[in-house]
Design a protein around this motif. Structure first.
Motif, short mmCIF file in Angstrom:
data_model
loop_
_atom_site.label_atom_id
_atom_site.label_comp_id
_atom_site.label_asym_id
_atom_site.label_seq_id
_atom_site.Cartn_x
_atom_site.Cartn_y
_atom_site.Cartn_z
N UNK A 72 0.83 -1.20 0.00
CA UNK A 72 0.00 0.00 0.00
C UNK A 72 0.87 1.25 0.00
N UNK A 73 1.90 1.26 0.82
CA UNK A 73 2.80 2.42 0.89
C UNK A 73 3.42 2.72 -0.47
N UNK A 74 3.76 1.67 -1.22
CA UNK A 74 4.39 1.86 -2.53
C UNK A 74 3.42 2.45 -3.55
N UNK A 75 2.13 2.27 -3.33
CA UNK A 75 1.13 2.76 -4.28
C UNK A 75 0.67 4.19 -3.97
N UNK A 76 1.00 4.70 -2.80
CA UNK A 76 0.52 6.02 -2.38
C UNK A 76 1.48 7.12 -2.79
N UNK A 77 0.93 8.33 -2.92
CA UNK A 77 1.80 9.48 -3.13
C UNK A 77 2.55 9.76 -1.82
N UNK A 78 3.58 10.55 -1.89
CA UNK A 78 4.46 10.78 -0.75
C UNK A 78 3.72 11.35 0.46
N UNK A 79 2.82 12.30 0.24
CA UNK A 79 2.11 12.93 1.35
C UNK A 79 1.20 11.92 2.05
N UNK A 80 0.43 11.17 1.27
CA UNK A 80 -0.49 10.19 1.85
C UNK A 80 0.29 9.07 2.53
N UNK A 81 1.38 8.63 1.94
CA UNK A 81 2.21 7.59 2.55
C UNK A 81 2.77 8.07 3.89
N UNK A 82 3.17 9.31 3.94
CA UNK A 82 3.69 9.89 5.19
C UNK A 82 2.60 9.92 6.26
N UNK A 83 1.40 10.25 5.86
CA UNK A 83 0.28 10.29 6.81
C UNK A 83 -0.05 8.89 7.33
N UNK A 84 -0.05 7.91 6.43
CA UNK A 84 -0.30 6.53 6.84
C UNK A 84 0.79 6.06 7.80
N UNK A 85 2.03 6.38 7.49
CA UNK A 85 3.14 5.99 8.36
C UNK A 85 2.96 6.61 9.75
N UNK A 86 2.56 7.87 9.79
CA UNK A 86 2.34 8.54 11.07
C UNK A 86 1.23 7.85 11.87
N UNK A 87 0.13 7.50 11.18
CA UNK A 87 -0.96 6.80 11.85
C UNK A 87 -0.50 5.46 12.43
N UNK A 88 0.28 4.73 11.64
CA UNK A 88 0.77 3.43 12.10
C UNK A 88 1.72 3.59 13.29
N UNK A 89 2.61 4.57 13.21
CA UNK A 89 3.54 4.80 14.33
C UNK A 89 2.79 5.24 15.60
N UNK A 90 1.76 6.08 15.43
CA UNK A 90 0.95 6.49 16.57
C UNK A 90 0.23 5.30 17.19
N UNK A 91 -0.30 4.42 16.35
CA UNK A 91 -0.98 3.23 16.84
C UNK A 91 -0.01 2.33 17.60
N UNK A 92 1.18 2.14 17.07
CA UNK A 92 2.19 1.32 17.76
C UNK A 92 2.59 1.95 19.09
N UNK A 93 2.76 3.25 19.10
CA UNK A 93 3.13 3.94 20.34
C UNK A 93 2.04 3.79 21.38
N UNK A 94 0.79 3.87 20.97
CA UNK A 94 -0.33 3.70 21.89
C UNK A 94 -0.33 2.31 22.50
N UNK A 95 -0.16 1.31 21.66
CA UNK A 95 -0.15 -0.07 22.15
C UNK A 95 1.03 -0.31 23.08
N UNK A 96 2.20 0.20 22.71
CA UNK A 96 3.38 0.02 23.54
C UNK A 96 3.25 0.74 24.87
N UNK A 97 2.70 1.94 24.87
CA UNK A 97 2.56 2.68 26.13
C UNK A 97 1.56 2.00 27.04
N UNK A 98 0.50 1.43 26.49
CA UNK A 98 -0.47 0.70 27.31
C UNK A 98 0.16 -0.53 27.93
N UNK A 99 1.01 -1.21 27.18
CA UNK A 99 1.68 -2.41 27.69
C UNK A 99 2.66 -2.04 28.79
#
Length: 70
Positions: free
Chosen positions: A11-38
């Motif tokens: 999916x990242x390879x198919x997205x434009x740079x701005x949208x890919x960056x936003x998706x990456x940020x969402x994924x990193x935020x989700x991981x940070x949330x899960x890690x902080x809860x743990x």
């Protein structure tokens, strides 16, 4: 590589740079949330989302609009 990781990579390879960056940020935020809860000892607490009847899938344009609003 898991099927999820592969899907994200494709999916990242198919997205434009701005949208890919936003998706990456969402994924990193989700991981940070899960890690902080743990780390805080909340392993038994799960994230629950309310069931929404008739909801429409979110598009990259929706994500961009929401990002611009915040």
């Amino acid at each position: 590589m898991s099927s999820l990781a592969l899907e994200i990579e494709q999916t990242m390879q198919q997205l434009d740079a701005v949208t890919a960056s936003r998706l990456e940020r969402l994924l990193r935020d989700a991981l940070a949330l899960v890690k902080s809860n743990t780390v805080q000892g909340e392993q038994n607490q799960s994230i629950r989302f309310p069931l929404v009847q008739g909801a429409k899938p979110i598009t990259s344009a929706d994500v961009a609009r929401l990002h611009d609003e915040f």
